[in-house]
Design an enzyme around this catalytic site. Structure first.
Site, PDB file in Angstrom:
ATOM      1  N   CYS A  28       0.871  -1.181   0.000  1.00 55.28           N
ATOM      2  CA  CYS A  28       0.000   0.000   0.000  1.00 55.28           C
ATOM      3  C   CYS A  28       0.899   1.219   0.000  1.00 55.28           C
ATOM      4  CB  CYS A  28      -0.943  -0.020   1.203  1.00 55.28           C
ATOM      5  SG  CYS A  28      -0.090  -0.122   2.788  1.00 55.28           S
ATOM      6  N   HIS A 564      -3.132 -21.954  26.637  1.00 57.18           N
ATOM      7  CA  HIS A 564      -2.382 -21.017  27.488  1.00 57.18           C
ATOM      8  C   HIS A 564      -3.148 -20.847  28.797  1.00 57.18           C
ATOM      9  CE1 HIS A 564      -0.265 -17.405  28.804  1.00 57.18           C
ATOM     10  NE2 HIS A 564       0.608 -17.595  27.815  1.00 57.18           N
TER      11      HIS A 564
END
Length: 659
Positions: A28, A564
């Site tokens: 971009c 986790h």
């Protein structure tokens, strides 16, 4: 910033995990946007410390390397260094080790340029043909507003074809697409077109030859051979290629702060005068040379001329140099009242659509079948560009077979001595142009009809007999790749069970942006009520930690699972955790993985909310939560659905972007 873009590109590619880790790359205004096969292979810290890299951002499934104003230069260097395709395009051919034949490259280039506009071309051909048919049967007056508007709808894409091709050609040559559009627009600009009919003649080139060209204007004293570029192909393709060279050259020396507007100025001011003075006339004279040659061949043998013209006509159409034949026809009609040359080609379209109809029967590719059906109906009215560029030319042999059928049609027309007495329309509506206004010659008309019917039959038969294996080669390769993906564990559907007793919550509710944003992958979280973490599926442990706060495993069905326990619990340095498995250990669903002390963890100020994340979520069609509220260990909590057909296609396409 360092100006050694090649060195920077090499460093970037190395730190994103290497060329083989890249699916595609685009850019971009400030960032290189990579789609990586495995984002974990990227070295964030080294990239952030690289001179010329501002920072690294991971968002929207992309690995974004922020460069700044010079991103376009770095992007070009990355493409060249890695031999990559930008923005999902077909790779350009870099490197001396590429043994692709020139003809294959040319076919791929032409097909790629036309690919995006095949739909409008088919629509335009069908509309135009229907409008002409309505006029021929007296259902519409050619002077009526309805006729003129509908004809404009059908004819506009052909008239302004250089504008459309300017965009698609620019994309192929990695040029600013709007500059490509501007080049096509200038070639069809009214005052440029008007030069060709201007009564002011400043001189002429090649007087008395087939290349005779009048000069109606000049550019700072340089004579400009004025040509009509509406509906042409080769001039705009050559012009955009030249413009891409100028643009890339200008990008190397124009200061970054003024590139946005100075590079387009330099590109257009150089490219367009050179196009109008040199490129356009040369490409037009190529057509004139072909027209003069064919006139000479016809004088030698009408049948032989018909075979040659029928065989090469579609090739001339591909490169847009068939207008030289049209010019000869116009001159003959004016001086002789008839023309035998262009008339040899008017039934070639039926050889083309005969091949296309056979392909419709033969193909298993539904996308090809759909495109071929539209191209077939367009070809009935004489507009074969969709058939050529979208169906037969990319497959090579079917195109050659259509040329053989075209040669047969041309030879038959030559044998019957059929001639045009006016500029023809398209397809079946070209037949009236063979009617001699001074007295109908029935055999000439019969010859044209016979040529069209036989061309269709020959094209169809040749494709049925010799062309089938070439129809679905690319499709079969894609299917094989899809089969490979299906055979891989990562795309098989599976179900995961809860590794804990507790309450299930959406991952978005986890108070940690890394997990809640989905950046690590899709999944769920569990607020546990007991301190024993168990395996959510059969598989192998691929990651354990001395701190015990997290584990990673890969299920036998290919799911890569990260669990986790709590947020920031790594800071406890293992206090309150006991890991019960080792890396590489095979486990069954329900096997104990980690013991943890919920009370101790909470007393230390940490939460025990436990995300269960599928880190390779993008390799699944959907990761869907199937349990809500209270769950027990072993209850199903996630449904990992396999990729759908179109998603598999996208994966295959992404892999194909690497050269």
């Amino acid at each position: 910033m360092a100006k050694n873009y090649e060195a920077l590109a090499k460093t970037i590619l190395q730190d994103v995990g290497g060329r083989d880790n890249v699916n595609s790359v685009a850019h971009c205004t400030t960032r290189l946007r990579f789609k990586l096969k495995n984002i974990k292979k990227a070295n964030d810290d080294d990239l952030k410390d690289t001179d010329g890299v501002v920072t690294v951002v991971k968002a929207a499934g992309q690995y974004q390397v922020v460069i700044g104003n010079e991103v376009a230069d770095v992007y070009e260097a990355v493409l060249k260094e890695g031999k990559l395709a930008g923005g999902g395009e077909v790779p350009d051919d870099y490197g001396e080790d590429d043994d692709t034949r020139f003809i294959d490259k040319a076919i791929a280039l032409i097909s790629g340029i036309f690919q995006d506009i095949l739909g409008p071309l088919s629509a335009g051909g069908i509309i135009k043909g229907l409008v002409v048919m309505c006029a021929a049967f007296g259902w519409l007056s050619t002077t009526s507003g309805a006729y003129q508007i509908l004809y404009a709808i059908g004819d506009s894409i052909f008239y302004f074809l250089p504008i459309f091709l300017g965009v698609t050609t620019a994309r192929r040559f990695r040029m600013n697409q709007f500059i490509g559009l501007a080049i096509g627009a200038v070639l069809t600009y009214p005052s440029i077109v008007a030069f060709t009919t201007s009564k002011t003649v400043l001189g002429a080139l090649f007087k008395g030859t087939a290349f005779a060209s009048e000069i109606h204007t000049s550019f700072f004293g340089i004579p400009v051979v004025t040509m009509n570029y509406t509906s042409t192909v080769l001039p705009v393709i050559a012009a955009v290629w030249f413009g891409s060279v100028i643009e890339h050259w200008a990008n190397r020396w124009v200061p970054t702060v003024i590139k946005t507007f100075i590079v387009p100025v330099v590109t257009m001011v150089i490219t367009l005068p050179v196009t109008l003075i040199v490129i356009g006339p040369i490409t037009t004279w190529v057509g004139d040379a072909i027209g003069a040659t064919m006139s000479a061949v016809y004088g030698f043998s009408p049948i032989f001329a018909g075979i040659v013209m029928g065989a090469v006509w579609q090739v001339l159409v591909i490169f847009g140099v068939h207008w030289g034949i049209v010019a000869v026809t116009t001159a003959d009609l004016a001086t002789l009242g008839y023309d035998p040359i262009l008339g040899l080609t008017c039934m070639v379209c039926y050889a083309q659509i005969g091949v296309v109809l056979a392909i419709i029967r033969q193909t298993k590719d539904q996308n090809l079948k759909k495109n071929a059906i539209g191209a077939f109906f367009s070809g009935l009215f004489g507009v074969t560009e969709p058939s050529i560029y979208g169906v037969t030319l990319p497959r090579k042999v079917p195109f050659i077979l259509s040329c053989i059928g075209g040669a047969v049609s041309g030879g038959i027309i030559g044998a019957f001595g059929s001639r045009l007495y006016m500029l023809p329309s398209m397809g079946i509506f070209a037949i009236p142009a063979y009617a001699n206004p001074k007295g109908m010659d029935t055999m000439q008309m019969i010859g044209v009809v016979v040529a069209g019917v036989i061309a269709f039959i020959v094209g169809f038969a040749l494709q049925i007999l010799f062309g089938k294996k070439y129809v679905d080669q690319e499709y079969n390769e894609k299917q094989a790749k899809k089969a490979e993906l299906v055979d891989q564990e990562v795309v098989k559907g599976t179900k995961l069970v809860s590794p804990l007793d507790g309450t299930v919550m959406p991952l978005a509710e986890v108070k940690d942006e890394v997990f809640s944003s989905g950046a690590m992958g899709q999944g769920v979280a569990v607020e546990p009520t007991n301190g024993l973490l168990r395996a959510p599926a059969d598989g192998k442990m691929v990651m354990t930690f001395a701190t015990g706060h997290a584990v990673g495993m890969k299920s036998n069905d290919g799911a890569e699972i990260l669990i986790h326990i709590g947020m920031d619990t790594v800071n406890l340095q293992g206090k309150g955790f006991e890991t019960l498995v080792q890396k590489g250990q095979e486990v069954k669903a329900g096997d104990p993985l980690v013991k943890f002390d919920i009370d101790a963890i909470k007393e230390a100020g940490y939460t025990v909310t436990t995300p269960i994340v599928i880190t390779n979520s993008k390799e699944y069609g959907q990761v869907r939560q199937v349990a809500f509220g209270e769950v027990k260990t072993g209850d199903k909590i996630l449904d990992l659905e396999p990729l759908e057909e179109d998603q598999l296609d996208q994966d295959v396409a992404a892999q194909a972007q690497l050269s």
